[in-house]
Design an enzyme around this catalytic site. Structure first.
Site, PDB file in Angstrom:
ATOM      1  N   ASN A  33       0.864  -1.182   0.000  1.00 37.06           N
ATOM      2  CA  ASN A  33       0.000   0.000   0.000  1.00 37.06           C
ATOM      3  C   ASN A  33       0.902   1.234   0.000  1.00 37.06           C
ATOM      4  OD1 ASN A  33      -1.839   2.036   0.482  1.00 37.06           O
ATOM      5  ND2 ASN A  33      -2.298   1.415   2.590  1.00 37.06           N
ATOM      6  N   TRP A  34       0.963   1.891  -1.138  1.00 38.86           N
ATOM      7  CA  TRP A  34       1.880   3.030  -1.271  1.00 38.86           C
ATOM      8  C   TRP A  34       1.343   4.295  -0.597  1.00 38.86           C
ATOM      9  CZ3 TRP A  34       4.101   3.116  -6.984  1.00 38.86           C
ATOM     10  CH2 TRP A  34       4.767   1.915  -7.234  1.00 38.86           C
ATOM     11  N   GLY A  80       2.915  -1.298   4.257  1.00 34.94           N
ATOM     12  CA  GLY A  80       2.903   0.132   3.940  1.00 34.94           C
ATOM     13  C   GLY A  80       4.304   0.626   3.641  1.00 34.94           C
ATOM     14  N   GLY A  81       4.935   1.211   4.639  1.00 33.02           N
ATOM     15  CA  GLY A  81       6.246   1.856   4.472  1.00 33.02           C
ATOM     16  C   GLY A  81       7.282   1.010   3.740  1.00 33.02           C
ATOM     17  N   GLY A  98       2.592   1.957  10.694  1.00 33.62           N
ATOM     18  CA  GLY A  98       3.511   3.081  10.523  1.00 33.62           C
ATOM     19  C   GLY A  98       4.260   3.469  11.783  1.00 33.62           C
TER      20      GLY A  98
HETATM   21  C1  PEP Z   1      -0.604  -0.052   6.113  1.00 33.16           C
HETATM   22  O1  PEP Z   1      -0.660   1.123   5.833  1.00 33.16           O
HETATM   23  O2  PEP Z   1      -1.521  -0.808   5.772  1.00 33.16           O
HETATM   24  C2  PEP Z   1       0.555  -0.519   6.858  1.00 33.16           C
HETATM   25  C3  PEP Z   1       0.525  -1.724   7.324  1.00 33.16           C
HETATM   26  O3  PEP Z   1       1.584   0.358   7.011  1.00 33.16           O
HETATM   27  P1  PEP Z   1       3.053   0.032   7.637  1.00 33.16           P
HETATM   28  O4  PEP Z   1       3.524  -1.233   7.000  1.00 33.16           O
HETATM   29  O5  PEP Z   1       3.890   1.211   7.256  1.00 33.16           O
HETATM   30  O6  PEP Z   1       2.872  -0.117   9.100  1.00 33.16           O
END
Ligand code: PEP
Length: 267
Positions: A9-10, A249-250, A188
């Site tokens: 997920n960008w 995400g990140g 995040g």
């Molecule tokens: C997300 O946004 O779905 C997520 C899991 O972000 P991160 O991996 O950055 O915690």
């Protein structure tokens, strides 16, 4: 055996030139894992480019959200047919950043914030059904906040979000949905949920699906874990019986990290 599904997920990252660099760097990592499903969810403006870029690859494209109406006077909204037309196979539904928790620390999370980013269980259900009707596979996010976890309501929150999302969904449709258990406090933050606990809560989602539709459907449904998944914790998380993948995400924005998470997938 359920197929593993790793999705990136960008969020609000990725111009077309950023996407060109990132997706080029990931080509060999994607090609090396035809056995798992890889999904990339760039922002709307980059979807068409990413779909074209990945046309020959084993990775699929997903939107980050959708609106439940197909068309009309709904400024800035995007519908399932629009996502489908542009090449999406998947769409994220009910991400906690759309459920009213958008970058807002918990003490400040209130009704006013909800009014801006206010996905509720009801709109998540409408979006999920619109995705299914439009031929998209929803990646439906559920998960508790820190205060919900601290008050011991994780299981009921996750279970209730799951059943609310599935209201009016048939067993056949349900078996094709991807769930993502995403504890809000882990997104995040760098604070990953312990693999044993993530697996346990993914099991709660599976149990709920089983209660609603029977063991067959529960066995089929893919459930990801999301929240600070990184190369160093991916193998542990992905090796658990109830965790069928990761929503990242990140780390999905760093080619080396996303490639390492894909490579760490045991099946
Ligand atoms: C997300 O946004 O779905 C997520 C899991 O972000 P991160 O991996 O950055 O915690």
């Amino acid at each position: 055996m359920r197929q593993t599904i790793i999705a990136g997920n960008w969020k609000l990252n990725g111009t077309i030139s950023d996407a060109e660099i990132l997706l080029s760097a990931l080509e060999s990592a994607f090609a090396a894992r035809p056995d798992i499903q890889i999904v990339v969810c760039p922002p709307y403006t980059t979807l068409a480019f990413a779909a074209q870029k990945l046309a020959e690859s084993n990775a699929k494209i997903g939107g980050q959200d959708l609106f439940w109406k197909e068309k009309g006077a709904y400024t800035a909204q995007i519908s399932a047919p629009m996502l489908k037309e542009i090449g999406c196979t998947y769409v994220i539904v009910g991400h906690s950043e759309r459920r009213g928790r958008f970058g807002v620390p918990e003490p400040e999370f209130n009704e006013a914030v909800l009014a801006y980013f206010g996905d509720s269980d009801i709109t998540v259900n409408l979006k999920l059904k619109a995705a299914l009707a439009g031929g998209l596979i929803p990646i439906c996010c559920v998960g508790e906040t820190l205060s919900e976890r601290q008050s011991g309501s994780t299981d009921s929150v996750v279970s209730n979000q799951t059943s609310a999302a599935l209201k009016g969904v048939s067993a056949e449709q349900a078996s094709g949905i991807v769930f993502a258990y995403e504890p809000v406090w882990a997104i995040g933050t760098g604070e990953v949920c312990a693999a044993v606990e993530a697996d346990r809560v993914c099991g709660i989602i599976r149990q709920k699906v089983g209660k609603l539709y029977g063991a067959d459907t529960a066995e089929k449904v893919q459930i990801q874990y999301g929240g600070s998944v990184k190369p160093d914790n991916a193998a542990d998380l992905l090796g658990r019986p109830n965790i069928d993948g990761a929503l990242v995400g990140g780390a999905s924005l760093k080619a080396a990290d996303f490639a390492a998470i894909i490579a760490a997938s045991p099946r």
